[in-house]
Design a protein around this motif. Structure first.
Motif, PDB file in Angstrom:
ATOM      1  N   UNK A  98       0.679  -1.104  -0.103  1.00  0.00           N
ATOM      2  CA  UNK A  98      -0.036  -0.177  -0.029  1.00  0.00           C
ATOM      3  C   UNK A  98       0.822   1.273  -0.030  1.00  0.00           C
ATOM      4  N   UNK A  99       2.117   1.161   0.564  1.00  0.00           N
ATOM      5  CA  UNK A  99       2.982   2.466   0.695  1.00  0.00           C
ATOM      6  C   UNK A  99       3.592   2.481  -0.719  1.00  0.00           C
ATOM      7  N   UNK A 100       3.922   1.471  -1.298  1.00  0.00           N
ATOM      8  CA  UNK A 100       4.685   1.559  -2.774  1.00  0.00           C
ATOM      9  C   UNK A 100       3.542   2.337  -3.554  1.00  0.00           C
ATOM     10  N   UNK A 101       2.558   1.630  -3.769  1.00  0.00           N
ATOM     11  CA  UNK A 101       1.390   1.864  -4.537  1.00  0.00           C
ATOM     12  C   UNK A 101       0.768   3.577  -4.424  1.00  0.00           C
ATOM     13  N   UNK A 102       0.834   3.895  -3.363  1.00  0.00           N
ATOM     14  CA  UNK A 102       0.518   5.254  -2.994  1.00  0.00           C
ATOM     15  C   UNK A 102       1.518   6.313  -3.471  1.00  0.00           C
ATOM     16  N   UNK A 103       2.653   5.913  -3.953  1.00  0.00           N
ATOM     17  CA  UNK A 103       3.931   6.617  -4.360  1.00  0.00           C
ATOM     18  C   UNK A 103       3.714   7.029  -5.884  1.00  0.00           C
ATOM     19  N   UNK A 104       2.619   6.305  -6.411  1.00  0.00           N
ATOM     20  CA  UNK A 104       2.055   6.778  -7.811  1.00  0.00           C
ATOM     21  C   UNK A 104       3.167   6.021  -8.790  1.00  0.00           C
ATOM     22  N   UNK A 105       3.798   5.220  -8.543  1.00  0.00           N
ATOM     23  CA  UNK A 105       4.711   4.489  -9.573  1.00  0.00           C
ATOM     24  C   UNK A 105       3.804   3.093 -10.310  1.00  0.00           C
ATOM     25  N   UNK A 106       3.870   2.797 -11.302  1.00  0.00           N
ATOM     26  CA  UNK A 106       3.380   1.672 -11.989  1.00  0.00           C
ATOM     27  C   UNK A 106       3.815   0.451 -11.058  1.00  0.00           C
ATOM     28  N   UNK A 107       2.849  -0.533 -10.548  1.00  0.00           N
ATOM     29  CA  UNK A 107       3.380  -1.520  -9.753  1.00  0.00           C
ATOM     30  C   UNK A 107       2.570  -2.688 -10.278  1.00  0.00           C
ATOM     31  N   UNK A 108       3.261  -3.915  -9.958  1.00  0.00           N
ATOM     32  CA  UNK A 108       2.761  -5.197 -10.132  1.00  0.00           C
ATOM     33  C   UNK A 108       3.102  -5.998  -8.800  1.00  0.00           C
ATOM     34  N   UNK A 144      -9.792  -5.015  -7.475  1.00  0.00           N
ATOM     35  CA  UNK A 144      -9.830  -4.043  -6.134  1.00  0.00           C
ATOM     36  C   UNK A 144      -8.679  -3.095  -6.256  1.00  0.00           C
ATOM     37  N   UNK A 145      -7.275  -3.850  -6.547  1.00  0.00           N
ATOM     38  CA  UNK A 145      -6.111  -2.876  -6.385  1.00  0.00           C
ATOM     39  C   UNK A 145      -5.997  -2.213  -7.887  1.00  0.00           C
ATOM     40  N   UNK A 146      -6.592  -2.489  -8.826  1.00  0.00           N
ATOM     41  CA  UNK A 146      -6.496  -1.947 -10.112  1.00  0.00           C
ATOM     42  C   UNK A 146      -5.181  -2.020 -10.852  1.00  0.00           C
ATOM     43  N   UNK A 147      -4.620  -3.196 -10.458  1.00  0.00           N
ATOM     44  CA  UNK A 147      -3.117  -3.522 -11.188  1.00  0.00           C
ATOM     45  C   UNK A 147      -3.107  -5.247 -11.499  1.00  0.00           C
ATOM     46  N   UNK A 148      -2.144  -5.376 -12.129  1.00  0.00           N
ATOM     47  CA  UNK A 148      -1.946  -7.028 -12.393  1.00  0.00           C
ATOM     48  C   UNK A 148      -1.448  -7.693 -11.151  1.00  0.00           C
ATOM     49  N   UNK A 149      -1.949  -8.929 -10.963  1.00  0.00           N
ATOM     50  CA  UNK A 149      -1.532  -9.738  -9.853  1.00  0.00           C
ATOM     51  C   UNK A 149      -1.226 -10.896 -10.313  1.00  0.00           C
ATOM     52  N   UNK A 150      -0.073 -11.484 -10.051  1.00  0.00           N
ATOM     53  CA  UNK A 150       0.740 -12.608 -10.526  1.00  0.00           C
ATOM     54  C   UNK A 150       0.826 -13.706  -9.431  1.00  0.00           C
ATOM     55  N   UNK A 151      -0.005 -14.832  -9.368  1.00  0.00           N
ATOM     56  CA  UNK A 151       0.658 -15.803  -8.316  1.00  0.00           C
ATOM     57  C   UNK A 151       1.788 -16.497  -8.936  1.00  0.00           C
ATOM     58  N   UNK A 152       2.656 -16.723  -8.101  1.00  0.00           N
ATOM     59  CA  UNK A 152       3.860 -17.521  -8.446  1.00  0.00           C
ATOM     60  C   UNK A 152       4.598 -18.609  -7.319  1.00  0.00           C
ATOM     61  N   UNK A 153       5.167 -19.307  -7.870  1.00  0.00           N
ATOM     62  CA  UNK A 153       5.878 -20.226  -6.815  1.00  0.00           C
ATOM     63  C   UNK A 153       7.295 -20.060  -7.359  1.00  0.00           C
ATOM     64  N   UNK A 154       8.089 -19.177  -7.044  1.00  0.00           N
ATOM     65  CA  UNK A 154       9.517 -18.750  -7.485  1.00  0.00           C
ATOM     66  C   UNK A 154      10.508 -20.071  -7.405  1.00  0.00           C
ATOM     67  N   UNK A 155      10.060 -20.834  -6.295  1.00  0.00           N
ATOM     68  CA  UNK A 155      11.061 -21.962  -6.084  1.00  0.00           C
ATOM     69  C   UNK A 155      11.205 -22.886  -7.222  1.00  0.00           C
ATOM     70  N   UNK A 156       9.945 -23.178  -7.672  1.00  0.00           N
ATOM     71  CA  UNK A 156       9.776 -24.295  -8.766  1.00  0.00           C
ATOM     72  C   UNK A 156       9.593 -23.435 -10.209  1.00  0.00           C
ATOM     73  N   UNK A 157       9.864 -22.234 -10.299  1.00  0.00           N
ATOM     74  CA  UNK A 157      10.016 -21.447 -11.501  1.00  0.00           C
ATOM     75  C   UNK A 157       8.649 -21.249 -11.974  1.00  0.00           C
ATOM     76  N   UNK A 209       0.704   4.742 -13.497  1.00  0.00           N
ATOM     77  CA  UNK A 209       0.094   4.086 -12.484  1.00  0.00           C
ATOM     78  C   UNK A 209      -1.221   3.936 -12.601  1.00  0.00           C
ATOM     79  N   UNK A 210      -1.580   2.530 -12.642  1.00  0.00           N
ATOM     80  CA  UNK A 210      -3.159   2.293 -12.621  1.00  0.00           C
ATOM     81  C   UNK A 210      -3.709   1.980 -11.338  1.00  0.00           C
ATOM     82  N   UNK A 211      -3.098   1.728 -10.318  1.00  0.00           N
ATOM     83  CA  UNK A 211      -3.429   1.147  -8.972  1.00  0.00           C
ATOM     84  C   UNK A 211      -4.313   2.319  -8.299  1.00  0.00           C
ATOM     85  N   UNK A 212      -5.398   1.798  -7.617  1.00  0.00           N
ATOM     86  CA  UNK A 212      -6.292   2.639  -6.920  1.00  0.00           C
ATOM     87  C   UNK A 212      -5.700   3.373  -5.614  1.00  0.00           C
TER      88      UNK A 212
END
Length: 704
Positions: free
Chosen positions: A108-118, A142-155, A172-175
């Motif tokens: 929420x802090x990063x999003x409110x800086x108004x920089x594009x966020x994923x 709700x957030x107005x951005x792309x949300x990507x589910x990831x399992x980085x350990x298994x790529x 920046x598209x986030x609400x």
């Protein structure tokens, strides 16, 4: 977005951010420092669609944009500084999907800086296993951005993330998450009018952090300070109100988008394992046993590849001596460069094995438990739990370990940690230890499986640890401060190690060891060869004439005389003069003048010892005397007594000296940079050298 993107990775510690960084960049990465600051900066390049590249910047792990240490200050500095070379076009916030409530505060802090966020929901597999169901589409809406589910350990999910990066917009598209203006309306308005800011929240952050931002001039910082006083702004009160507002927003968000399966709740496997591994008594015993296995493995598994490397260098020396004409250049190449280089490369298997085990312990989550277990011990000697991280890191290298003390807010704790960390046995000492242990400790097994050599190596590392603890206890009595430190740490869950990432770490560490240590060792070896080959011309000419006459005698043993001539020339050389000058000081420790030369050159870097001994004994040996450095030291004899130079007493005295002495110019330099005072590195150099001399003297006099 077109062209090369700059993408910043940000997230809480233990969210798998570094794993995701490795997934995106592979081996295409480098480590440096942030501009003007000695904080590690990892950058790399990710290949996207249509040949597009993205530069990925891995920011230090933080819980909030409100900085309490230099590492944490870096995050906001990079996001705010519009003229900075690292200013990102896009920010990827990495969150632990199984612990979203805590992780979303930073989002929420990063999003409110108004920089594009994923937003990346990492560890989605753990969330599913714990019965946590996340409605990703609803959360994204709700957030107005792309949300990507990831399992980085298994790529898993990484390709979808790359596609999202490729398709990201510059806008920046986030609400908006909270009404920031309500926290300090008049102040935010004035800062926004006087400074170039992207959002009201950026203006508020300037009010909080202006004193720590290098991108702000003193005049600008003073202007913000005057505005704060004008509007009676209290930073801590504002932060508290903001945090409450953010968690209210997060609670509403999670209520709509995340559902917990109550039947899946219960004690986790990690908690069950922790009852054993972090037990007050058995936990420490298990840790010592694991350390023993590590050091046992260093001897057992490294022996064969070390033998191959040793044979390879002997073959290179033999080949070079066969194809090159006898002369100064050939001697420099074989006795200087190749002999010195062999002293580096031969220990790569041991260095790789050490870092393999360190990486496994970190990757599984066990190293975090060690830090937790040692907290109570640290407090008894005047430190806090955060001091454990630098001390454990010191087993690899003191330089990054000392840099990591920036997370310690308490000045006294930080200074003491900096002063004692070099006593931890770093990887540069490993070649010295293993070489000397192999010379004087038999490769016997106790009870059929406990290696004496492995136990001795474990003992050397424990000596370094207890020396650091003892020194900290003494300094606690000397260095005075009323500040109290604290230690807050979240333990990650236990996971299987990711072998691909461990492989990357081993490659990077081995490369760093060869390139960094290798450069120093080869340079020192060449200088040492010159000092060992040349001396006062009159004396050198006298030696040549003396042996010319002896060789003309009937039945002269040419090979034996040539070896005696080399030994006499070495003693008469500039290196010999230097060694003879300091010999009276080091003789009580059991060292001769040749070891004295190695002690001096080792102040460039401890691992230079092996290369120095290789060069000295190569110069001393006659032509064609091509044997490995280990054989040379094993065969070295005292000219007066005919006894071995490296006796049990001498070898252990030498190991103790290397365990305690501050023989590392890089460490001295980094202590100066971190403390901004020459006083502390001089104190460190003085007490460690005195400790090394006295301890080595006692060991030699007792054991001889």
């Amino acid at each position: 977005m077109s062209g090369q993107l700059k993408v910043a990775l940000i997230g809480n510690p233990n969210t798998g951010k570094s794993t995701l960084f490795n997934d995106l960049t592979g081996l295409n990465q480098k480590v440096g420092n942030f501009p003007g600051v000695t904080v590690d900066k990892k950058t790399g390049f990710a290949k996207l669609m249509n040949g597009q590249n993205a530069e990925i910047i891995d920011l230090p792990g933080i819980y909030s944009l409100y900085a309490k240490s230099k590492d944490e200050q870096i995050a906001f500095e990079v996001l705010y500084d519009k003229k900075g070379k690292l200013r990102p076009d896009l920010v990827i916030v990495v969150a632990d999907a199984s612990n979203l409530k805590r992780n979303l505060l930073l989002y929420t802090q990063v999003a409110d800086l108004n920089i594009p966020v994923i937003l990346v929901l990492n560890m989605i597999d753990v969330a599913n296993k714990n019965g946590i169901k996340i409605d990703v589409d609803k959360l994204s809406s709700r957030l107005g951005i792309r949300v990507i589910p990831v399992n980085a350990r298994e790529n898993k999910g990484v390709e979808e993330l790359k596609l999202a990066i490729h398709n990201a917009t510059k806008i920046a598209t986030q609400t908006k998450t909270i009404e920031v203006e309500e926290l300090a309306p008049a102040l935010i308005d004035e800062i926004s009018q006087n400074f170039s800011v992207n959002s009201p929240y950026e203006a508020l952050q300037l009010a909080h952090q202006h004193e720590n931002l290098s991108s702000l001039s003193t005049t600008e910082s003073d202007h913000i300070e005057s505005l704060e006083q004008k509007h009676s702004f209290h930073s801590s009160d504002s932060q508290a109100k903001e945090t409450v507002a953010r968690y209210n927003y997060i609670n509403d968000l999670l209520f709509d988008c995340v559902h917990q399966d109550e039947s899946a709740k219960g004690e986790t496997i990690s908690n069950k394992i922790d009852k054993v591994l972090t037990h007050r008594f058995f936990g420490l015993l298990i840790f010592v046993f694991i350390l023993f296995l590590v050091f046992q493995s260093i001897f057992t598994f490294a022996e064969y590849p070390m033998g191959l490397i040793e044979t390879g260098f002997l073959w290179i020396e033999q080949w070079l001596s066969g194809v090159l004409p006898a002369g100064v250049f050939t001697s420099l190449l074989i006795d200087g460069v190749v002999a010195g280089l062999s002293g580096v490369v031969i220990f790569i298997p041991q260095i790789v094995i050490l870092f393999l085990f360190i990486a496994i312990l970190e990757d599984t989550g066990y190293m975090a438990r060690v830090t937790f277990m040692m907290d109570k011990l640290m407090r008894k000697v005047g430190l806090n739990g955060k001091s454990v991280v630098p001390l454990i890191s010191g087993v690899a290298c003191a330089v990054p370990a000392i840099m990591s003390t920036r997370t310690i807010e308490n000045w006294k704790d930080r200074i003491i940690t900096i002063l004692v960390t070099p006593l931890m046995s770093c990887s540069a000492r490993l070649p010295v230890y293993t070489l000397l242990i192999a010379l004087v400790v038999p490769d016997n097994k106790l009870f059929g499986f406990l290696s004496l050599q492995g136990l001795t190596l474990l003992g050397m590392y424990l000596i370094g640890f207890f020396a650091a603890i003892s020194a900290a206890w003494v300094m606690k009595k000397i260095v005075r401060s009323r500040e109290r430190g604290y230690f807050i740490m979240e333990l990650p869950i236990y996971r299987m190690p990711r072998w691909s990432h461990i492989g990357i770490q081993m490659y990077e560490k081995a490369k760093t060891f060869v390139t960094e240590a290798g450069k120093v060792i080869i340079a020192v070896s060449i200088i040492l060869w010159v000092l060992s080959t040349y001396g006062p011309s009159a004396k050198m000419q006298a030696i040549d004439k003396k042996y010319e006459a002896l060789l003309k005698a009937p039945n002269a043993d040419a090979a034996h005389l040539e070896q005696e001539k080399s030994a006499e020339k070495l003693e008469t050389s500039y290196a010999g003069i230097l060694g003879r000058t300091i010999e009276p000081v080091i003789k009580p420790l059991g060292y001769d003048w040749k070891i004295g030369i190695a002690l001096i050159t080792s102040f460039a870097a401890r691992e230079v010892f092996v290369g120095t001994m290789a060069t000295i004994y190569s110069v001393e040996g006659g032509d064609g005397d091509l044997i490995s450095v280990r054989q040379k030291l094993a065969q070295a004899k005292e000219p007066d007594t005919g006894l071995p130079v490296f006796t049990f007493a001498t070898a252990f005295s030498l190991m103790i000296f290397y365990a305690f002495a501050m023989q590392c110019v890089s460490t001295i330099a980094i202590v100066y940079r971190e403390t901004k005072s020459i006083k502390w590195p001089l104190i460190q150099l003085g007490y460690m050298t005195t400790l090394a001399y006295v301890a080595s003297l006692i060991v030699y006099q007792v054991l001889k």
